[in-house]
Scaffold this motif. Structure first.
Motif, PDB file in Angstrom:
ATOM      1  N   GLN A 151      -5.080   7.353 -10.611  1.00 43.54           N
ATOM      2  CA  GLN A 151      -4.933   6.279  -9.627  1.00 43.54           C
ATOM      3  C   GLN A 151      -3.590   6.377  -8.920  1.00 43.54           C
ATOM      4  O   GLN A 151      -3.474   6.059  -7.725  1.00 43.54           O
ATOM      5  CB  GLN A 151      -5.071   4.914 -10.306  1.00 43.54           C
ATOM      6  CG  GLN A 151      -6.495   4.594 -10.724  1.00 43.54           C
ATOM      7  CD  GLN A 151      -6.650   3.176 -11.244  1.00 43.54           C
ATOM      8  OE1 GLN A 151      -7.763   2.687 -11.392  1.00 43.54           O
ATOM      9  NE2 GLN A 151      -5.546   2.513 -11.537  1.00 43.54           N
ATOM     10  N   ARG A 158      -6.540  -0.993  -0.966  1.00 40.24           N
ATOM     11  CA  ARG A 158      -6.633   0.414  -1.368  1.00 40.24           C
ATOM     12  C   ARG A 158      -7.138   1.298  -0.239  1.00 40.24           C
ATOM     13  O   ARG A 158      -6.799   2.479  -0.168  1.00 40.24           O
ATOM     14  CB  ARG A 158      -7.565   0.553  -2.579  1.00 40.24           C
ATOM     15  CG  ARG A 158      -7.029  -0.036  -3.861  1.00 40.24           C
ATOM     16  CD  ARG A 158      -8.049   0.077  -4.985  1.00 40.24           C
ATOM     17  NE  ARG A 158      -7.567  -0.527  -6.214  1.00 40.24           N
ATOM     18  CZ  ARG A 158      -8.267  -0.570  -7.347  1.00 40.24           C
ATOM     19  NH1 ARG A 158      -9.497  -0.048  -7.379  1.00 40.24           N
ATOM     20  NH2 ARG A 158      -7.759  -1.143  -8.414  1.00 40.24           N
ATOM     21  N   ARG A 174       0.816  -1.223   0.000  1.00 42.70           N
ATOM     22  CA  ARG A 174       0.000   0.000   0.000  1.00 42.70           C
ATOM     23  C   ARG A 174       0.850   1.274   0.000  1.00 42.70           C
ATOM     24  O   ARG A 174       0.389   2.340  -0.366  1.00 42.70           O
ATOM     25  CB  ARG A 174      -0.941  -0.002   1.222  1.00 42.70           C
ATOM     26  CG  ARG A 174      -1.934   1.159   1.214  1.00 42.70           C
ATOM     27  CD  ARG A 174      -2.786   1.126  -0.041  1.00 42.70           C
ATOM     28  NE  ARG A 174      -3.635   2.285  -0.204  1.00 42.70           N
ATOM     29  CZ  ARG A 174      -3.242   3.442  -0.740  1.00 42.70           C
ATOM     30  NH1 ARG A 174      -1.993   3.613  -1.134  1.00 42.70           N
ATOM     31  NH2 ARG A 174      -4.093   4.429  -0.883  1.00 42.70           N
ATOM     32  N   VAL A 231      -2.605   6.682  -4.723  1.00 38.96           N
ATOM     33  CA  VAL A 231      -1.647   5.922  -3.923  1.00 38.96           C
ATOM     34  C   VAL A 231      -1.115   6.792  -2.785  1.00 38.96           C
ATOM     35  O   VAL A 231      -0.943   6.344  -1.654  1.00 38.96           O
ATOM     36  CB  VAL A 231      -0.487   5.401  -4.794  1.00 38.96           C
ATOM     37  CG1 VAL A 231       0.636   4.832  -3.929  1.00 38.96           C
ATOM     38  CG2 VAL A 231      -0.986   4.325  -5.753  1.00 38.96           C
ATOM     39  N   MET A 248      -4.020  -3.718  -6.732  1.00 43.40           N
ATOM     40  CA  MET A 248      -4.425  -3.843  -5.334  1.00 43.40           C
ATOM     41  C   MET A 248      -5.879  -4.298  -5.204  1.00 43.40           C
ATOM     42  O   MET A 248      -6.727  -3.942  -6.025  1.00 43.40           O
ATOM     43  CB  MET A 248      -4.286  -2.498  -4.608  1.00 43.40           C
ATOM     44  CG  MET A 248      -2.877  -1.981  -4.492  1.00 43.40           C
ATOM     45  SD  MET A 248      -2.876  -0.380  -3.630  1.00 43.40           S
ATOM     46  CE  MET A 248      -1.183   0.151  -3.910  1.00 43.40           C
ATOM     47  N   TYR A 287      -1.513   0.460  -8.241  1.00 41.71           N
ATOM     48  CA  TYR A 287      -2.824   0.609  -7.606  1.00 41.71           C
ATOM     49  C   TYR A 287      -3.846  -0.317  -8.264  1.00 41.71           C
ATOM     50  O   TYR A 287      -4.708  -0.905  -7.598  1.00 41.71           O
ATOM     51  CB  TYR A 287      -3.260   2.063  -7.727  1.00 41.71           C
ATOM     52  CG  TYR A 287      -4.506   2.449  -6.966  1.00 41.71           C
ATOM     53  CD1 TYR A 287      -4.445   2.809  -5.631  1.00 41.71           C
ATOM     54  CD2 TYR A 287      -5.745   2.496  -7.599  1.00 41.71           C
ATOM     55  CE1 TYR A 287      -5.575   3.201  -4.931  1.00 41.71           C
ATOM     56  CE2 TYR A 287      -6.891   2.887  -6.913  1.00 41.71           C
ATOM     57  CZ  TYR A 287      -6.798   3.238  -5.583  1.00 41.71           C
ATOM     58  OH  TYR A 287      -7.919   3.618  -4.902  1.00 41.71           O
ATOM     59  N   TYR A 319       3.807  10.657  -7.643  1.00 45.44           N
ATOM     60  CA  TYR A 319       3.172   9.418  -8.075  1.00 45.44           C
ATOM     61  C   TYR A 319       2.323   9.689  -9.307  1.00 45.44           C
ATOM     62  O   TYR A 319       1.557  10.643  -9.350  1.00 45.44           O
ATOM     63  CB  TYR A 319       2.272   8.856  -6.970  1.00 45.44           C
ATOM     64  CG  TYR A 319       2.966   8.513  -5.671  1.00 45.44           C
ATOM     65  CD1 TYR A 319       4.345   8.381  -5.595  1.00 45.44           C
ATOM     66  CD2 TYR A 319       2.225   8.312  -4.514  1.00 45.44           C
ATOM     67  CE1 TYR A 319       4.970   8.055  -4.407  1.00 45.44           C
ATOM     68  CE2 TYR A 319       2.844   7.973  -3.314  1.00 45.44           C
ATOM     69  CZ  TYR A 319       4.216   7.861  -3.263  1.00 45.44           C
ATOM     70  OH  TYR A 319       4.817   7.531  -2.081  1.00 45.44           O
ATOM     71  N   GLU A 357       2.738   4.326 -10.533  1.00 46.93           N
ATOM     72  CA  GLU A 357       2.056   3.983  -9.285  1.00 46.93           C
ATOM     73  C   GLU A 357       0.600   3.621  -9.541  1.00 46.93           C
ATOM     74  O   GLU A 357       0.016   2.801  -8.824  1.00 46.93           O
ATOM     75  CB  GLU A 357       2.163   5.139  -8.294  1.00 46.93           C
ATOM     76  CG  GLU A 357       3.556   5.393  -7.752  1.00 46.93           C
ATOM     77  CD  GLU A 357       4.499   6.035  -8.753  1.00 46.93           C
ATOM     78  OE1 GLU A 357       5.722   5.996  -8.529  1.00 46.93           O
ATOM     79  OE2 GLU A 357       4.019   6.588  -9.782  1.00 46.93           O
TER      80      GLU A 357
END
Length: 501
Positions: free
Chosen positions: A129, A310, A35, A133, A305, A302, A294, A298
């Motif tokens: 997205q 998230r 994460r 992060v 995940m 994401y 990011y 990244e």
């Protein structure tokens, strides 16, 4: 409980992303807490694949040769690292070039890399997205500038990406416009106006993603004499940006490069990127502008995940992972948090998470030389690749950890200019938290709440330690007592011990 040891997080333990952009080709390998990942490996080659595209419609021949060589190397590196999954994406230059499909086929034949070519809307979504992060629940607009394109996307504040639009406002594309500066400015004005018509003006925040924006932010830091050289979460007001753009226009580029450490390849894109940013600020009228380190890379992470992952706090997950891998007594940070928590009874959630993070990180730098441990703690907190923190929060966390190991800042390399980022009351709170952790960590190496409890009575100016067990009374020795009194002194309270012999 932390999710970094769960199967779904372990599957993301070492993820590789190869990003083939119009200006650069980059390999990033993420590692650690899924994460809030650390950058295990990061290499960039400024190939300029999109240079000259406006005139030829094809990839730059020299850039193509350099990019292919870089991709051969990246493919070999990731095999040696055991990276899985390895995600390879290409953006504007490859998707728009006449010879883009041939380049993709050549790369696959020579390296085995399967390039995913993303369109502008998808690039905008992935970049948004990426911002999530670092900023869970971010609200506003993200603007990602590459060499050949620029994307805008809306973040709704609930983890969703809304409207997305793309444009040809990348600096390498703008270089191909004929007619001089006037023609370029006319083109920028028209394109930005068209983009802005799809979004609400005066967004809460405009998040800037991309190397050219970061280069402008470095100049802004230099112009303002900003004391913390961390680009991620660096915030600017629109007026300050416009002042910096004027500063760039009248300053020698070589002088800017020298003062900011920006490469020549990047600096040549900055004047055109500045023109775009000036028009964006005037058209969108954001309340605040923030730099996000990011972006699309990244964003691809994401994408991997689970929804549960998230939702986790990136700061807390990173701190938990650091404690599990580096602390002397993993798990003690949580116990320490419950021990010092009574000193902050009215703390809001945003402050409590910082206190929790500090307690989790309080011992991860114990291997540093004792003479420099306090400074190392501060540097690790303020300069670490941590998401979910403002610059002021970084300084707060760093100060608390510094005072965990040292009662004062005398005879350290601490830059007092950093205190300008925090109100005086927050500086005092950080010192109190540091002294509280210093006392709690000395009191016992197991659960301190089993043997003692703190109570703070601010109206009576009293700090009370209740020793609950015989072992607690034995643990309260001379050094422990001295640290308890130092904590009471920081609070301006009388130290009182109950339950002693």
């Amino acid at each position: 409980m932390p999710l970094f040891d769960a199967p779904e997080a372990q599957a993301l333990k070492r993820v590789g992303v190869i990003d083939i952009g119009s200006n650069s080709v980059r390999l990033v390998v993420f590692d650690g807490a899924a994460r809030s990942p650390a950058y295990f490996y990061n290499e960039k080659i400024l190939c300029g694949l999109g240079a000259g595209f406006a005139q030829t419609g094809r990839l730059n021949p020299e850039g193509r040769v350099r990019a292919l060589a870089a991709l051969r190397r990246f493919a070999a590196l990731t095999r040696g690292m055991g990276v899985a999954p390895l995600l390879t994406v290409a953006t504007a230059a490859v998707r728009d070039a006449e010879d883009g499909p041939a380049f993709r086929a050549e790369v696959q034949a020579e390296t085995g890399l399967d390039i995913r070519i993303v369109d502008g809307a998808e690039e905008a979504r992935l970049s948004a997205q990426g911002v999530l992060v670092g900023w869970p629940g971010a609200e506003g607009l993200i603007c990602d500038i590459g060499g050949s394109s620029m994307e805008l996307a809306q973040l709704t504040g609930d983890g969703r990406v809304g409207t997305r639009k793309t444009s040809d406002l990348g600096p390498l594309k703008l270089m191909g416009i004929k007619g001089g500066k006037k023609a370029v400015r006319t083109h920028i004005k028209a394109r930005v106006g068209e983009l802005a018509s799809h979004f609400d003006t005066k967004p809460k925040r405009l998040f800037l993603v991309g190397g050219s924006w970061r280069a402008i932010a470095r100049v802004d830091m230099e112009r303002r004499g900003y004391p913390l050289k961390v680009l991620h979460e660096y915030r600017m007001k629109p007026k300050a940006i416009l002042d910096t753009i004027k500063f760039i226009a009248k300053t020698d580029p070589d002088a800017l490069r020298s003062r900011t450490g920006t490469s020549a390849e990047r600096m040549r894109l900055v004047p055109l990127a500045s023109e775009v940013l000036k028009r964006l600020v005037r058209e969108l009228r954001p309340q605040e502008v923030a730099i996000s380190s990011y972006g699309i890379r990244e964003g691809l992470l994401y994408e991997q995940m689970t929804p549960a992952l998230r939702q986790r706090d990136p700061l807390i997950e990173a701190a938990r992972h650091a404690e599990a891998s580096s602390a002397r007594m993993p798990g003690f940070g949580r116990a320490l948090y419950y021990f010092v928590e009574p000193l902050f009874p009215r703390a809001r959630p945003e402050k409590r998470r910082l206190i929790r993070a500090a307690c989790l990180l309080h011992d991860v730098s114990w291997r540093a030389h004792p003479d420099y441990r306090a400074e190392v703690c501060f540097d690790n907190a303020t300069r670490a690749n941590l998401g979910g923190m403002t610059h002021a929060e970084r300084v707060f966390l760093g100060l608390a950890l510094l005072h965990r190991y040292k009662g004062n800042r005398a005879n350290t390399s601490f830059d007092e200019a950093l205190l300008a980022l925090l109100p005086a009351a927050k500086v005092t709170e950080a010192e109190i938290l540091g002294r509280a952790m210093r006392f709690g960590a000395m009191f016992t190496v197991e659960k301190p709440t089993d043997h003692g409890a703190l109570r703070y009575r601010p109206q009576r100016h009293e700090l009370i330690l209740t020793l609950k067990t015989e072992q607690g009374r034995a643990l309260f020795g001379e050094v422990t007592e001295a640290r308890f009194k130092a904590l009471a002194g920081a609070l301006g309270a009388e130290p009182i011990v109950e339950g002693g012999a």
